[in-house]
Design an enzyme around this catalytic site. Structure first.
Site, mmCIF file in Angstrom:
data_model
loop_
_atom_site.group_PDB
_atom_site.id
_atom_site.type_symbol
_atom_site.label_atom_id
_atom_site.label_comp_id
_atom_site.label_asym_id
_atom_site.label_seq_id
_atom_site.Cartn_x
_atom_site.Cartn_y
_atom_site.Cartn_z
ATOM 1 N N TYR A 169 11.808 8.435 -5.839
ATOM 2 C CA TYR A 169 11.483 9.760 -5.304
ATOM 3 C C TYR A 169 12.709 10.691 -5.318
ATOM 4 C CZ TYR A 169 7.487 7.064 -3.525
ATOM 5 O OH TYR A 169 6.409 6.222 -3.402
ATOM 6 N N HIS A 214 8.593 -1.982 -6.504
ATOM 7 C CA HIS A 214 7.715 -0.801 -6.650
ATOM 8 C C HIS A 214 6.527 -1.064 -7.581
ATOM 9 C CE1 HIS A 214 8.045 3.838 -6.235
ATOM 10 N NE2 HIS A 214 6.789 3.483 -6.326
ATOM 11 N N ASP A 253 8.233 6.569 4.458
ATOM 12 C CA ASP A 253 8.064 5.783 3.232
ATOM 13 C C ASP A 253 8.771 6.483 2.070
ATOM 14 O OD1 ASP A 253 6.390 3.504 1.842
ATOM 15 O OD2 ASP A 253 6.241 5.269 0.557
ATOM 16 N N LYS A 270 12.040 1.330 -2.068
ATOM 17 C CA LYS A 270 11.468 0.485 -3.135
ATOM 18 C C LYS A 270 12.436 0.332 -4.303
ATOM 19 C CE LYS A 270 7.102 2.615 -1.805
ATOM 20 N NZ LYS A 270 7.304 4.040 -1.549
HETATM 21 P P1 NAD Z 1 -1.535 11.817 -0.204
HETATM 22 O O1 NAD Z 1 -2.847 11.138 -0.341
HETATM 23 O O2 NAD Z 1 -0.742 11.640 1.019
HETATM 24 O O3 NAD Z 1 -1.845 13.360 -0.472
HETATM 25 C C1 NAD Z 1 -0.894 14.350 -0.450
HETATM 26 C C2 NAD Z 1 -1.584 15.683 -0.686
HETATM 27 O O4 NAD Z 1 -2.524 15.934 0.370
HETATM 28 C C3 NAD Z 1 -0.624 16.844 -0.700
HETATM 29 O O5 NAD Z 1 -1.102 17.776 -1.650
HETATM 30 C C4 NAD Z 1 -0.735 17.418 0.716
HETATM 31 O O6 NAD Z 1 -0.454 18.778 0.762
HETATM 32 C C5 NAD Z 1 -2.186 17.148 1.042
HETATM 33 N N1 NAD Z 1 -2.387 16.938 2.494
HETATM 34 C C6 NAD Z 1 -1.644 16.167 3.324
HETATM 35 N N2 NAD Z 1 -2.135 16.208 4.577
HETATM 36 C C7 NAD Z 1 -3.223 17.011 4.529
HETATM 37 C C8 NAD Z 1 -4.159 17.419 5.514
HETATM 38 N N3 NAD Z 1 -4.081 17.010 6.780
HETATM 39 N N4 NAD Z 1 -5.161 18.257 5.116
HETATM 40 C C9 NAD Z 1 -5.255 18.680 3.827
HETATM 41 N N5 NAD Z 1 -4.399 18.308 2.856
HETATM 42 C C10 NAD Z 1 -3.394 17.480 3.209
HETATM 43 O O7 NAD Z 1 -0.717 11.478 -1.509
HETATM 44 P P2 NAD Z 1 0.544 10.732 -2.003
HETATM 45 O O8 NAD Z 1 1.776 11.551 -1.751
HETATM 46 O O9 NAD Z 1 0.205 10.328 -3.389
HETATM 47 O O10 NAD Z 1 0.622 9.389 -1.150
HETATM 48 C C11 NAD Z 1 1.300 9.322 0.079
HETATM 49 C C12 NAD Z 1 2.604 8.532 -0.021
HETATM 50 O O11 NAD Z 1 2.344 7.245 -0.572
HETATM 51 C C13 NAD Z 1 3.646 9.114 -0.981
HETATM 52 O O12 NAD Z 1 4.321 10.225 -0.446
HETATM 53 C C14 NAD Z 1 4.517 7.906 -1.204
HETATM 54 O O13 NAD Z 1 5.387 7.708 -0.104
HETATM 55 C C15 NAD Z 1 3.476 6.777 -1.290
HETATM 56 N N6 NAD Z 1 3.085 6.449 -2.677
HETATM 57 C C16 NAD Z 1 3.458 5.231 -3.185
HETATM 58 C C17 NAD Z 1 3.131 4.895 -4.491
HETATM 59 C C18 NAD Z 1 3.543 3.550 -5.047
HETATM 60 O O14 NAD Z 1 3.478 3.346 -6.273
HETATM 61 N N7 NAD Z 1 3.956 2.626 -4.213
HETATM 62 C C19 NAD Z 1 2.388 5.779 -5.294
HETATM 63 C C20 NAD Z 1 1.995 7.001 -4.739
HETATM 64 C C21 NAD Z 1 2.341 7.324 -3.433
#
Ligand code: NAD
Length: 330
Positions: A51, A113, A46, A80
């Site tokens: 990004y 987005h 994704d 996006k």
């Molecule tokens: P996420 O909920 O995936 O959390 C990421 C955090 O959790 C990082 O600090 C990581 O080190 C930690 N983490 C990951 N796996 C773990 C595990 N197994 N145990 C402990 N900690 C762990 O957060 P995110 O990056 O906000 O969301 C995921 C994806 O969603 C983004 O990378 C992006 O691709 C997408 N996203 C989209 C939008 C949008 O507006 N469409 C907004 C935010 C994120």
């Protein structure tokens, strides 16, 4: 290698229920991170123009294909359209250049987005992290009055359909939309959005939105499945004030019972309700753990208990930044 189940989208294509989200994956690490994720078994990535790592992600994908780890048709790649490119001519140009950035012939999914159209900034002048602001970073972002219908029609013209078999996007969809906007879209869309991507975790369950989308054949992808975790590094006061979901007693008790990590419980809570997840991690151990999150089942009672943690905590909120980002129309 872990095999992840897929969901069939309204476009007819299938989407793996666990993907690798690459927001905040540093540009210099992205090619290797994507390559290694594919090596671990990820088949869904994704990304987004916002990004700033699409070219590097594409490099990782192309290297994995070249090394014989995977075939292009086995991968599901999302990107996006950013807010400054909602006008028809800008959306068409940005969509095509995003596919070129990835160095691929097509993307599997392209999302609007945000349902927010900001004044055009030439891509050469746009610099992260000023995406939400004007080039002078005054935190006053001028709106460009473009209706979503115009942007959606531009994406429809690029979708791969029986009338347009060379379309550059197999599926198209939206992110950060609410029910009212979805109902409005369903009134004019010739192609329905295949996917809705929204913030979704136990502190923000958005039940009515998710029910509405799923009842209308729109597959939901959850972002920020771990709630506050991702926003701590963004300096969010709301994230800092919340209890970590990894430390939440309900999540901890359920994870202990199943012998799984809290992260795996949080992801399974979503995928068991047909919600796709795209967790981000820079560690291969956590990437593997996240990918393996579909190999156990929660009970209905546990799912209900986790859903009961909802406190309406929206973390991806530009008005919560310091100073808040305001969009002005005059
Ligand atoms: P996420 O909920 O995936 O959390 C990421 C955090 O959790 C990082 O600090 C990581 O080190 C930690 N983490 C990951 N796996 C773990 C595990 N197994 N145990 C402990 N900690 C762990 O957060 P995110 O990056 O906000 O969301 C995921 C994806 O969603 C983004 O990378 C992006 O691709 C997408 N996203 C989209 C939008 C949008 O507006 N469409 C907004 C935010 C994120």
């Amino acid at each position: 290698m872990t095999t992840v189940p897929s969901i069939k989208l309204s476009s007819g294509y299938t989407m793996p229920v666990v993907g690798f989200g690459i927001w905040k994956v540093p540009r210099e690490n992205t090619a290797d991170a994507v390559y290694n994720a594919i090596k671990l078994g990820y088949r869904h990535i994704d990304g987004a123009y916002d990004y700033c790592n699409s070219a590097e992600a594409g490099e990782g994908v192309r290297r994995a294909i070249k090394d014989g780890l995977v075939k292009r048709e086995d991968l599901f790649i999302t990107s996006k359209l950013w807010n400054n490119y909602h006008r028809r001519e800008h959306a068409l140009a940005m969509a095509k250049s995003e596919v070129a950035e990835w160095g691929l012939e097509y993307l599997d999914l392209y999302l609007i987005h945000f349902p927010i159209s900001l004044q055009y900034i030439p891509p050469s002048e746009i610099k992260w992290p000023c995406f939400w602001t004007d080039p002078e970073r005054t935190k006053r972002t001028p709106l460009d009055p473009v209706p979503i219908a115009e942007t959606w029609a531009a994406l429809e013209s690029l979708a791969r359909t029986s009338e347009n078999p060379t379309g550059i996007f197999k599926s198209i969809g939206v992110a950060n939309f609410h029910t009212q906007l979805l109902y409005d879209m369903l009134g004019y869309a010739k192609i329905r959005p295949a996917v809705l991507q929204v913030e979704h975790h136990p502190y923000l369950t958005q039940k009515h939105l998710i029910d509405m989308a799923q009842e209308n054949g729109i597959t939901v992808t959850a972002y920020s499945s771990f709630g506050p975790q991702s926003y701590l590094e963004m300096g969010s006061g709301r994230a800092a004030a919340a209890t970590s979901l990894f430390e939440n007693p309900v999540i901890k008790a359920i994870s202990k019972k199943h012998g799984r990590t809290p992260a795996q419980v949080l992801l399974r809570w979503a995928t068991q309700r047909n919600i796709i997840v795209i967790p981000k991690s820079n560690s291969s151990e956590r990437l593997a753990q996240n990918l393996e999150s579909t190999s156990f089942d929660l009970t209905e009672e546990e799912i209900t208990k986790i859903s009961g943690l909802d406190i309406g905590l929206r973390l991806n909120d530009q008005a919560d930044l310091s100073p808040p980002i305001r969009i002005h129309t005059v």
